[in-house]
Design an enzyme around this catalytic site. Sequence first.
Site, PDB file in Angstrom:
ATOM      1  N   HIS A 140       6.188 -40.852   2.525  1.00 40.65           N
ATOM      2  CA  HIS A 140       5.741 -42.121   1.934  1.00 40.65           C
ATOM      3  C   HIS A 140       5.003 -42.961   2.974  1.00 40.65           C
ATOM      4  O   HIS A 140       3.928 -43.511   2.695  1.00 40.65           O
ATOM      5  CB  HIS A 140       6.968 -42.869   1.401  1.00 40.65           C
ATOM      6  CG  HIS A 140       6.695 -44.251   0.909  1.00 40.65           C
ATOM      7  ND1 HIS A 140       6.554 -44.560  -0.429  1.00 40.65           N
ATOM      8  CD2 HIS A 140       6.550 -45.437   1.577  1.00 40.65           C
ATOM      9  CE1 HIS A 140       6.325 -45.857  -0.560  1.00 40.65           C
ATOM     10  NE2 HIS A 140       6.330 -46.413   0.643  1.00 40.65           N
ATOM     11  N   GLU A 141       5.566 -43.050   4.173  1.00 37.56           N
ATOM     12  CA  GLU A 141       4.933 -43.862   5.220  1.00 37.56           C
ATOM     13  C   GLU A 141       3.647 -43.226   5.726  1.00 37.56           C
ATOM     14  O   GLU A 141       2.659 -43.930   5.988  1.00 37.56           O
ATOM     15  CB  GLU A 141       5.918 -44.080   6.374  1.00 37.56           C
ATOM     16  CG  GLU A 141       7.203 -44.803   5.990  1.00 37.56           C
ATOM     17  CD  GLU A 141       6.953 -46.134   5.304  1.00 37.56           C
ATOM     18  OE1 GLU A 141       5.912 -46.774   5.578  1.00 37.56           O
ATOM     19  OE2 GLU A 141       7.790 -46.534   4.471  1.00 37.56           O
ATOM     20  N   HIS A 144       0.931 -44.108   3.410  1.00 39.02           N
ATOM     21  CA  HIS A 144       0.392 -45.449   3.665  1.00 39.02           C
ATOM     22  C   HIS A 144      -0.695 -45.384   4.743  1.00 39.02           C
ATOM     23  O   HIS A 144      -1.753 -46.012   4.614  1.00 39.02           O
ATOM     24  CB  HIS A 144       1.502 -46.386   4.140  1.00 39.02           C
ATOM     25  CG  HIS A 144       2.268 -47.051   3.039  1.00 39.02           C
ATOM     26  ND1 HIS A 144       1.659 -47.691   1.983  1.00 39.02           N
ATOM     27  CD2 HIS A 144       3.610 -47.196   2.842  1.00 39.02           C
ATOM     28  CE1 HIS A 144       2.580 -48.193   1.175  1.00 39.02           C
ATOM     29  NE2 HIS A 144       3.774 -47.902   1.671  1.00 39.02           N
ATOM     30  N   GLU A 218       2.465 -49.170  -3.410  1.00 42.19           N
ATOM     31  CA  GLU A 218       3.733 -48.455  -3.270  1.00 42.19           C
ATOM     32  C   GLU A 218       3.813 -47.258  -4.212  1.00 42.19           C
ATOM     33  O   GLU A 218       4.316 -46.199  -3.834  1.00 42.19           O
ATOM     34  CB  GLU A 218       4.906 -49.406  -3.516  1.00 42.19           C
ATOM     35  CG  GLU A 218       5.120 -50.434  -2.417  1.00 42.19           C
ATOM     36  CD  GLU A 218       5.295 -49.788  -1.055  1.00 42.19           C
ATOM     37  OE1 GLU A 218       6.085 -48.821  -0.938  1.00 42.19           O
ATOM     38  OE2 GLU A 218       4.635 -50.240  -0.110  1.00 42.19           O
TER      39      GLU A 218
END
Length: 289
Positions: A140-141, A144, A218
């Site tokens: 997930h990071e 980003h 997100e």
Amino acid sequence: MLTRIVLFAITNIAVLILASIVMSLLGVNPTQMSGLLVMALILGFGGSLISLLMSKAIAKHTTGAYVIEQPRNPSQRWLLDTVRRQAEIVGIGMPEVAIYEGPEINAFATGADRNNALVAVSTGLLQNMSQDEAEAVLGHEIAHVANGDMVTMALLQGVLNTFVIVLARVVGGFIDSLLSGNRGGGRGVAYYGIVLVLELLFGLFATIITMWFSRRREFRADEGGAYLAGRNKMIAALERLGINHGQSTLPTQVQAFGIYGGIGEGLRKLFLSHPPLSERIAALRMARE
């Protein structure tokens, strides 16, 4: 990167066009606005771009995170290997990997350059998540970073800041002229009070827009985590957050880039940087069907 620059340019042109329309409707001489526009651009983008350029240093300082230079244990080795593998998959440079002390399950990514970013995890995450769940959080990071979310958010904030500064002063001048009958250009104390109130009001709406965009970000990062680690792992990680969440202790400067951003009801939801976990899980499950 080119797409974001084009979007940034288009958005700024739209802001200037809108400002010109507003000035025309309010009878403001555009030649008097050149100085205001320059000031607004400097103030509007100055803070957000400086914060972006200093984001890694600020994050390390405010969280007390320490960067893993040489792994001291198998857990740190696994962290480095996982981040390196995921970074290679999405085609970005190896980020710095850090750990910070914190009881909550959380992680964040930051940095002005997708090839020189920082990914940090809390000790609470390492203690309470399985490797599969932690792998999804790291994905997930990394998503980003790969999506350039930090740069995009800084540009959006700069555009909105500029809009707030210009609109507050244009509308404030119009209201001051109506109240005082002074159309000669001189400004009294009331004008500055009106501008302050308008900046607070428009700034509130700008924050709502920024947080709405952050929540869209997100969902996209969750999809990235599902791609890098597996959809079931990403769902399991979010479910774990729902069980062990608690209030985020991340500093405000990096909270928007954490895996978890807190909870809220009613109007407070408009000011949250993250969607409810239930909505994120539902979106992942729907995409799987």
